[in-house]
Motif scaffolding. Structure first.
Motif, PDB file in Angstrom:
ATOM      1  N   ARG A  30       0.809  -1.214   0.000  1.00 44.92           N
ATOM      2  CA  ARG A  30       0.000   0.000   0.000  1.00 44.92           C
ATOM      3  C   ARG A  30       0.848   1.272   0.000  1.00 44.92           C
ATOM      4  O   ARG A  30       0.306   2.379   0.090  1.00 44.92           O
ATOM      5  CB  ARG A  30      -0.936   0.012   1.213  1.00 44.92           C
ATOM      6  N   VAL A  31       2.159   1.122  -0.137  1.00 53.21           N
ATOM      7  CA  VAL A  31       3.064   2.268  -0.037  1.00 53.21           C
ATOM      8  C   VAL A  31       4.008   2.297  -1.237  1.00 53.21           C
ATOM      9  O   VAL A  31       4.600   1.279  -1.601  1.00 53.21           O
ATOM     10  CB  VAL A  31       3.884   2.213   1.265  1.00 53.21           C
ATOM     11  N   ALA A  32       4.147   3.453  -1.843  1.00 53.52           N
ATOM     12  CA  ALA A  32       5.151   3.697  -2.873  1.00 53.52           C
ATOM     13  C   ALA A  32       6.190   4.663  -2.307  1.00 53.52           C
ATOM     14  O   ALA A  32       6.018   5.217  -1.216  1.00 53.52           O
ATOM     15  CB  ALA A  32       4.507   4.274  -4.131  1.00 53.52           C
ATOM     16  N   GLY A  33       7.254   4.865  -3.048  1.00 61.39           N
ATOM     17  CA  GLY A  33       8.225   5.881  -2.681  1.00 61.39           C
ATOM     18  C   GLY A  33       7.903   7.179  -3.389  1.00 61.39           C
ATOM     19  O   GLY A  33       7.235   7.193  -4.432  1.00 61.39           O
ATOM     20  N   GLY A  34       8.357   8.288  -2.818  1.00 56.81           N
ATOM     21  CA  GLY A  34       8.091   9.565  -3.456  1.00 56.81           C
ATOM     22  C   GLY A  34       8.990  10.666  -2.952  1.00 56.81           C
ATOM     23  O   GLY A  34       9.602  10.548  -1.883  1.00 56.81           O
ATOM     24  N   LEU A  35       9.082  11.725  -3.722  1.00 59.95           N
ATOM     25  CA  LEU A  35       9.825  12.913  -3.316  1.00 59.95           C
ATOM     26  C   LEU A  35       9.276  14.097  -4.086  1.00 59.95           C
ATOM     27  O   LEU A  35       8.627  13.946  -5.130  1.00 59.95           O
ATOM     28  CB  LEU A  35      11.322  12.747  -3.578  1.00 59.95           C
ATOM     29  N   VAL A  36       9.517  15.286  -3.557  1.00 55.97           N
ATOM     30  CA  VAL A  36       9.017  16.508  -4.181  1.00 55.97           C
ATOM     31  C   VAL A  36      10.138  17.536  -4.249  1.00 55.97           C
ATOM     32  O   VAL A  36      10.969  17.623  -3.340  1.00 55.97           O
ATOM     33  CB  VAL A  36       7.803  17.077  -3.419  1.00 55.97           C
ATOM     34  N   ASN A  37      10.175  18.289  -5.330  1.00 58.63           N
ATOM     35  CA  ASN A  37      11.088  19.414  -5.475  1.00 58.63           C
ATOM     36  C   ASN A  37      10.259  20.681  -5.652  1.00 58.63           C
ATOM     37  O   ASN A  37       9.543  20.827  -6.662  1.00 58.63           O
ATOM     38  CB  ASN A  37      11.999  19.223  -6.684  1.00 58.63           C
ATOM     39  N   VAL A  38      10.322  21.570  -4.682  1.00 55.21           N
ATOM     40  CA  VAL A  38       9.562  22.813  -4.743  1.00 55.21           C
ATOM     41  C   VAL A  38      10.070  23.752  -3.658  1.00 55.21           C
ATOM     42  O   VAL A  38      10.574  23.301  -2.623  1.00 55.21           O
ATOM     43  CB  VAL A  38       8.049  22.544  -4.538  1.00 55.21           C
ATOM     44  N   LEU A  39       9.956  25.039  -3.900  1.00 58.75           N
ATOM     45  CA  LEU A  39      10.250  26.054  -2.889  1.00 58.75           C
ATOM     46  C   LEU A  39       8.920  26.669  -2.464  1.00 58.75           C
ATOM     47  O   LEU A  39       8.349  27.511  -3.165  1.00 58.75           O
ATOM     48  CB  LEU A  39      11.184  27.124  -3.440  1.00 58.75           C
ATOM     49  N   ALA A  40       8.408  26.212  -1.338  1.00 55.33           N
ATOM     50  CA  ALA A  40       7.125  26.699  -0.838  1.00 55.33           C
ATOM     51  C   ALA A  40       7.139  26.654   0.674  1.00 55.33           C
ATOM     52  O   ALA A  40       7.734  25.747   1.267  1.00 55.33           O
ATOM     53  CB  ALA A  40       5.977  25.855  -1.387  1.00 55.33           C
ATOM     54  N   ARG A  41       6.462  27.609   1.280  1.00 59.70           N
ATOM     55  CA  ARG A  41       6.414  27.640   2.739  1.00 59.70           C
ATOM     56  C   ARG A  41       5.090  28.222   3.208  1.00 59.70           C
ATOM     57  O   ARG A  41       4.361  28.855   2.435  1.00 59.70           O
ATOM     58  CB  ARG A  41       7.587  28.440   3.317  1.00 59.70           C
ATOM     59  N   ILE A  42       4.778  28.016   4.473  1.00 58.50           N
ATOM     60  CA  ILE A  42       3.569  28.574   5.076  1.00 58.50           C
ATOM     61  C   ILE A  42       3.718  30.089   5.173  1.00 58.50           C
ATOM     62  O   ILE A  42       4.745  30.601   5.624  1.00 58.50           O
ATOM     63  CB  ILE A  42       3.343  27.967   6.472  1.00 58.50           C
ATOM     64  N   SER A  43       2.677  30.808   4.762  1.00 60.82           N
ATOM     65  CA  SER A  43       2.689  32.265   4.904  1.00 60.82           C
ATOM     66  C   SER A  43       1.640  32.748   5.896  1.00 60.82           C
ATOM     67  O   SER A  43       1.541  33.949   6.173  1.00 60.82           O
ATOM     68  CB  SER A  43       2.463  32.930   3.539  1.00 60.82           C
ATOM     69  N   GLY A  44       0.850  31.840   6.443  1.00 52.36           N
ATOM     70  CA  GLY A  44      -0.188  32.149   7.414  1.00 52.36           C
ATOM     71  C   GLY A  44      -1.058  30.920   7.591  1.00 52.36           C
ATOM     72  O   GLY A  44      -0.872  29.910   6.898  1.00 52.36           O
ATOM     73  N   PRO A  45      -2.018  30.952   8.509  1.00 52.72           N
ATOM     74  CA  PRO A  45      -2.895  29.788   8.686  1.00 52.72           C
ATOM     75  C   PRO A  45      -3.659  29.455   7.399  1.00 52.72           C
ATOM     76  O   PRO A  45      -4.361  30.300   6.846  1.00 52.72           O
ATOM     77  CB  PRO A  45      -3.865  30.242   9.787  1.00 52.72           C
ATOM     78  N   GLY A  46      -3.456  28.241   6.901  1.00 53.07           N
ATOM     79  CA  GLY A  46      -4.116  27.833   5.672  1.00 53.07           C
ATOM     80  C   GLY A  46      -3.636  28.561   4.442  1.00 53.07           C
ATOM     81  O   GLY A  46      -4.332  28.580   3.420  1.00 53.07           O
ATOM     82  N   ALA A  47      -2.447  29.159   4.485  1.00 51.24           N
ATOM     83  CA  ALA A  47      -1.925  29.952   3.374  1.00 51.24           C
ATOM     84  C   ALA A  47      -0.493  29.533   3.064  1.00 51.24           C
ATOM     85  O   ALA A  47       0.301  29.265   3.966  1.00 51.24           O
ATOM     86  CB  ALA A  47      -1.969  31.445   3.698  1.00 51.24           C
ATOM     87  N   VAL A  48      -0.158  29.480   1.769  1.00 56.92           N
ATOM     88  CA  VAL A  48       1.185  29.084   1.357  1.00 56.92           C
ATOM     89  C   VAL A  48       1.712  30.045   0.308  1.00 56.92           C
ATOM     90  O   VAL A  48       0.943  30.645  -0.460  1.00 56.92           O
ATOM     91  CB  VAL A  48       1.218  27.643   0.799  1.00 56.92           C
ATOM     92  N   ARG A  49       3.029  30.182   0.278  1.00 54.78           N
ATOM     93  CA  ARG A  49       3.695  31.001  -0.737  1.00 54.78           C
ATOM     94  C   ARG A  49       4.695  30.123  -1.470  1.00 54.78           C
ATOM     95  O   ARG A  49       5.544  29.484  -0.847  1.00 54.78           O
ATOM     96  CB  ARG A  49       4.391  32.205  -0.110  1.00 54.78           C
ATOM     97  N   HIS A  50       4.566  30.100  -2.777  1.00 54.75           N
ATOM     98  CA  HIS A  50       5.436  29.292  -3.641  1.00 54.75           C
ATOM     99  C   HIS A  50       6.233  30.231  -4.526  1.00 54.75           C
ATOM    100  O   HIS A  50       5.677  31.155  -5.129  1.00 54.75           O
ATOM    101  CB  HIS A  50       4.559  28.340  -4.476  1.00 54.75           C
ATOM    102  N   VAL A  51       7.563  29.984  -4.619  1.00 56.06           N
ATOM    103  CA  VAL A  51       8.412  30.780  -5.498  1.00 56.06           C
ATOM    104  C   VAL A  51       9.206  29.829  -6.389  1.00 56.06           C
ATOM    105  O   VAL A  51       9.366  28.651  -6.096  1.00 56.06           O
ATOM    106  CB  VAL A  51       9.379  31.678  -4.692  1.00 56.06           C
ATOM    107  N   GLY A  52       9.679  30.363  -7.507  1.00 55.85           N
ATOM    108  CA  GLY A  52      10.537  29.571  -8.366  1.00 55.85           C
ATOM    109  C   GLY A  52       9.774  28.652  -9.298  1.00 55.85           C
ATOM    110  O   GLY A  52       8.622  28.905  -9.678  1.00 55.85           O
ATOM    111  N   ALA A  53      10.435  27.548  -9.639  1.00 56.10           N
ATOM    112  CA  ALA A  53       9.907  26.614 -10.635  1.00 56.10           C
ATOM    113  C   ALA A  53       8.662  25.894 -10.134  1.00 56.10           C
ATOM    114  O   ALA A  53       8.402  25.823  -8.924  1.00 56.10           O
ATOM    115  CB  ALA A  53      10.983  25.594 -11.001  1.00 56.10           C
TER     116      ALA A  53
END
Length: 318
Positions: free
Chosen positions: A119-142
């Protein structure tokens, strides 16, 4: 496709919002102020892919309350996976799959121990994103990119479930790839993020400083060599030039760049120290590979981690 996203920080919040905007049925596991914000309005996103607030089908702090999903993307911090994993079983439909998106190389094993290998696969993510507030995110770059792959005996066989998930991610604007060697892909990312975070946390400096000062650049190179040696000792098919390729990537990162573990340690928050630096030390000991840089880094950063987790009293950093 019904997709559950566990954790709505920078990575989970961005991916959940993009999938929901593309028309997938998305449910999320969140808590506290983030949960309340998502329930009332949705996930707020600031990204090159758009500035928008996206409702989701359902949000809860109890995975068992959300019903079964075709895929479960686990986007909490690495140190939270072991405790959370047993609670995810009700989320997996027959034939469903859980995919970890943590920094590190142990999350899939922890999920499999609780949910079962199939029931499990492997995975990874490449992204520049962070929390900017409750329920809010900021993504920069690619644009975000997710790499997935079946594990063990399933690794070389076709994977309709991962191909279906990859297609949904692509429709949402998330680059997605299914590989037949997720272990190598995971270790290649680990070679990038772990030495960067460890040496930058020790130096208390952004990557531009670390790579330009001869002493810290040498330390970074030595840490990279240690990770590669541990991976190869464990049978990971890393490319011969893996260290040089990783250094080239690091040299192309914006000079002000920082790693998530480094930011957490610098802010006095619980970090992935044990899941990144500690993992290298643990796995090296099992493989009988010397890792003096990592043993020093773990010892030097341990007091700050212990204080962040209230194991010892907080102290003033000087």
């Amino acid at each position: 496709m019904r997709i559950a996203v566990i954790g709505v920080g920078g990575v989970g919040g961005l991916v959940a919002a993009l999938l929901a905007r593309a028309g997938e049925e998305v449910v999320v596991v969140a808590r506290g102020a983030a949960l309340e914000a998502i329930r009332s309005a949705g996930i707020a996103v600031e990204s090159p892919l758009g500035v928008f607030t996206q409702p989701v089908a359902a949000a809860s702090d109890d995975p068992g309350a959300l019903g079964a999903a075709d895929a479960v993307l686990v986007a909490v911090k690495a140190w939270q996976v072991g405790e959370l994993a047993p609670r995810l079983a009700p989320l997996l439909a027959d034939g469903g799959v859980a995919v970890p998106l943590q920094n590190g190389v142990e999350a899939a094993d922890r999920l499999a121990a609780a949910l079962g290998e199939e029931r499990v696969a492997g995975g990874l993510v490449n992204v520049l994103a962070r929390i900017s507030g409750p329920g809010a995110v900021r993504h920069v770059g690619a644009n975000p990119r997710i790499t997935m792959g079946e594990r063990g005996a399933r690794a070389k066989a076709p994977s309709p479930r991962l191909e279906a998930l990859a297609a949904a991610l692509e429709r949402a604007g998330v680059g997605a790839r299914v590989t037949d060697d997720i272990e190598r892909a995971s270790w290649e990312k680990f070679m990038l993020i772990e030495p960067w975070g460890a040496v930058s946390a020790l130096a208390r400096a952004p990557i531009g400083v670390v790579r330009s000062v001869p002493e810290t650049r040498e330390l970074l190179g030595a840490a990279l060599e240690e990770v590669a040696a541990v991976g190869r000792a464990r049978g990971v098919a890393l490319r011969p030039d893996a260290v040089a390729r990783t250094l080239a990537i690091i040299d192309g990162v914006p000079a002000e760049g920082t790693a998530s573990m480094q930011r957490d340690i610098g802010a006095g928050r619980p970090s992935e120290l044990d899941d990144q630096v500690g993992a290298v030390v643990r796995l090296a000991a099992a493989a009988q590979v010397p890792v003096p840089v990592h043993r020093f880094a773990l010892a030097a950063l341990r007091p700050q981690e212990a204080a962040a987790r209230r194991v010892i009293p907080r102290f003033t950093r000087t």
